[in-house]
Design an enzyme around this catalytic site. Structure first.
Site, short mmCIF file in Angstrom:
data_model
loop_
_atom_site.label_atom_id
_atom_site.label_comp_id
_atom_site.label_asym_id
_atom_site.label_seq_id
_atom_site.Cartn_x
_atom_site.Cartn_y
_atom_site.Cartn_z
CD1 TRP A 182 45.45 42.88 39.16
CD2 TRP A 182 45.96 43.54 41.43
NE1 TRP A 182 46.44 43.57 39.29
CE2 TRP A 182 46.82 44.13 40.53
CE3 TRP A 182 45.89 43.65 42.66
CZ2 TRP A 182 47.93 44.63 41.30
CZ3 TRP A 182 47.14 44.36 43.13
CH2 TRP A 182 48.03 44.70 42.64
CD GLU A 223 41.34 44.74 38.53
OE1 GLU A 223 41.26 44.16 39.72
OE2 GLU A 223 41.76 46.03 38.50
CE LYS A 225 48.41 47.89 38.09
NZ LYS A 225 48.38 48.11 39.67
CG ASP A 257 41.13 49.08 37.25
OD1 ASP A 257 41.37 50.27 36.57
OD2 ASP A 257 41.16 49.05 38.52
CG HIS A 260 44.61 48.09 35.51
ND1 HIS A 260 44.60 46.71 36.28
CD2 HIS A 260 44.81 49.10 36.63
CE1 HIS A 260 44.41 47.13 37.60
NE2 HIS A 260 44.60 48.45 37.74
CG HIS A 284 38.21 47.04 39.41
ND1 HIS A 284 38.96 46.91 39.77
CD2 HIS A 284 36.76 46.50 40.03
CE1 HIS A 284 38.51 45.69 41.06
NE2 HIS A 284 37.33 45.69 41.03
CG ASP A 292 46.56 51.58 37.83
OD1 ASP A 292 45.49 52.02 37.68
OD2 ASP A 292 46.90 50.66 38.30
CG ASP A 294 43.95 53.29 41.50
OD1 ASP A 294 43.16 52.30 41.04
OD2 ASP A 294 45.15 52.57 41.44
CG ASP A 324 40.21 49.80 42.10
OD1 ASP A 324 40.53 49.87 43.08
OD2 ASP A 324 40.82 48.79 41.22
C1 RNT Z 1 45.18 46.95 41.34
C2 RNT Z 1 43.85 46.74 40.85
C3 RNT Z 1 42.87 46.12 42.13
C4 RNT Z 1 43.33 46.97 43.44
C5 RNT Z 1 42.20 46.58 44.28
C6 RNT Z 1 42.59 47.04 45.65
O1 RNT Z 1 45.86 47.83 40.35
O2 RNT Z 1 43.14 47.72 40.27
O3 RNT Z 1 41.68 45.90 41.60
O4 RNT Z 1 43.05 48.21 43.19
O5 RNT Z 1 42.05 45.17 44.42
ZN ZN Z 2 41.14 47.46 39.70
#
Ligand code: RNT
Ligand code: ZN
Length: 408
Positions: A182, A223, A225, A257, A260, A284, A292, A294, A324
């Site tokens: 990523w 990955e 985004k 993810d 994302h 993820h 986003d 997390d 994640d």
């Molecule tokens: C970032 C991505 C990525 C990170 C990790 C730490 O937006 O989701 O996967 O969260 O690599």
């Molecule tokens: Zn991620």
């Protein structure tokens, strides 16, 4: 046999679901637990780089590990409370470099030998992530798409080395490693040339993947985004970009993810489009709240839907499940455990779904029964089966938080 479980087993039996077979599957399907919730993505690199790349672990809950030793204690504790088969997902900044600074373009398998021993001792596999952020050469938010050839070369070297470390994990452990790339690359504001950075990214990826590795040892995922903090207007590695790259180059899989995408876009509805073309997918599992963010994964509808999709298409060998999230406002060990347990709970719900009956309704165009069947499945006693799963793993089903000493 536990009485509650016996009752649940009977109820599911009436629906044509064999809970014993389900418990066995739940035991065997791996979930790759990310290592970075434990310390807000700080890692062990001997540098003073701050977290960058448009991501943020927000909060200041006490108990953040103060040393590598303390980090390991916290990780051990977290893993000891997550039942079933796990993998551990590492980031390149979690290297063991003997108190010396080793830059990203110089990391080697030897810096991760300790992790291989750790994984071996636990009988688990490892996944890997190059760290294309939190570094002085990522300060302008351009890495693999950087217009400066020497900076781009630095990150290409990092990507290449990470794949070798992934293959080292796979070969040493006999479990393939997924190396997930990523990059944060993008712009905060309206971008005039959106094409050139993407052409550079294609070239960088082609260079990184120029060495074929045995997929028994290492597989790569890319990955995508939508945007990052301070990178709101343009992201080089978008969903379309990587979907096309993976399909055309056939050297990697996409990583989706859950945080994302646009807020109304669902990862659960994307999976079958990859399966239709025989493509593997890395996941993820995260939880976006308005952006986003997390957040720690909760047992919400979309999480259940993602796991149900995998089960309904019998694609546990094609869709790889990883977590994640990073929330620094609550206890970090508990956060790791809670999110991981929720993923496993959603997996259990999926496995317990009377899918055969639901598919039969759909095939016979009995759409009323299909909807009723889906709704009734929601109130079946999955929690009793979960408790049995924890019991068989010698782990507490509830009040596991009492095992975490750093918590009030
Ligand atoms: C970032 C991505 C990525 C990170 C990790 C730490 O937006 O989701 O996967 O969260 O690599
Ligand atoms: Zn991620």
């Amino acid at each position: 046999m536990n009485q509650n479980y016996a009752v649940a087993r009977e109820i599911y039996q009436e629906k044509g679901v064999d809970t014993e077979a389900v418990l066995q599957k739940l035991q065997e399907i791996p979930v790759s637990i990310h290592c970075w919730q434990i310390d807000d993505l700080s890692g062990f690199e001997k540098s003073d780089s701050k977290l960058s790349g448009g991501i943020a672990a927000i909060g200041n809950a006490p108990g953040k590990p103060r040393s590598q030793e303390e980090y390991m204690e916290h990780l051990n504790l977290a893993l000891s409370l997550i039942p079933g088969k796990n993998k551990l997902a590492l980031h390149a900044i979690y290297l063991n470099s003997n108190r010396r600074f080793v830059d990203r373009d110089a990391i080697e398998p030897a810096h991760f030998r300790g992790w291989v021993d750790y994984a071996k001792a636990r009988g688990i596999g490892l996944d890997f992530n190059p760290t294309y952020f939190s570094h002085r050469l990522a300060d302008d938010n351009f890495t693999l798409a950087n217009a400066d050839e020497s900076i781009r070369g630095f990150w290409i070297e990092h990507g290449k080395r990470c794949r070798k470390i992934g293959a080292y994990f796979g070969e040493s452990l006999g479990i393939p490693c997924i190396t997930n790339h990523w990059i944060p690359d993008g712009y905060k504001d309206t971008t005039v040339d959106k094409l050139s950075p993407r052409l550079r990214l294609i070239d960088s990826l082609d260079q990184i993947f120029s060495q074929p590795l045995d997929p028994q040892y290492n597989k790569d995922s890319l990955e995508s985004k939508l945007f990052g903090l301070g990178l709101e207007s343009y992201t080089v590695g978008s969903h379309e970009f990587y979907s096309n790259y993976c399909a055309i180059r056939n050297n990697s899989m996409v990583c989706l993810d859950m945080g994302h995408f646009h807020p109304t876009e669902l990862v659960s509805s994307k999976l079958s489009s990859y399966l239709a073309f025989g493509r593997e997918v890395m996941l993820h599992i995260s939880r976006p709240v308005r952006w986003d963010s997390d957040h720690v994964v909760t047992l919400d509808d979309e999480l259940k839907e993602v796991l149900a999709e995998i089960k309904r298409n019998d694609s546990f060998n094609m869709i790889h499940i990883g977590s994640d999230y990073f929330d620094a406002s609550i206890n970090r060990i508990a956060a790791t455990v809670l999110g991981a347990r929720n993923i496993k709970k959603a997996l259990l719900c999926a496995l317990l779904e009377p899918t055969a009956a639901l598919k039969a309704y759909e095939e016979t165009k009995n759409l009323t029964r299909r909807l009723i069947g889906l709704e009734e499945a929601k109130s079946l006693p999955f929690g009793l089966v979960w408790n049995e799963f924890c019991r068989r793993n010698n782990m507490p089903a509830d009040n596991w938080i009492a095992s975490i000493p750093t918590i009030d």
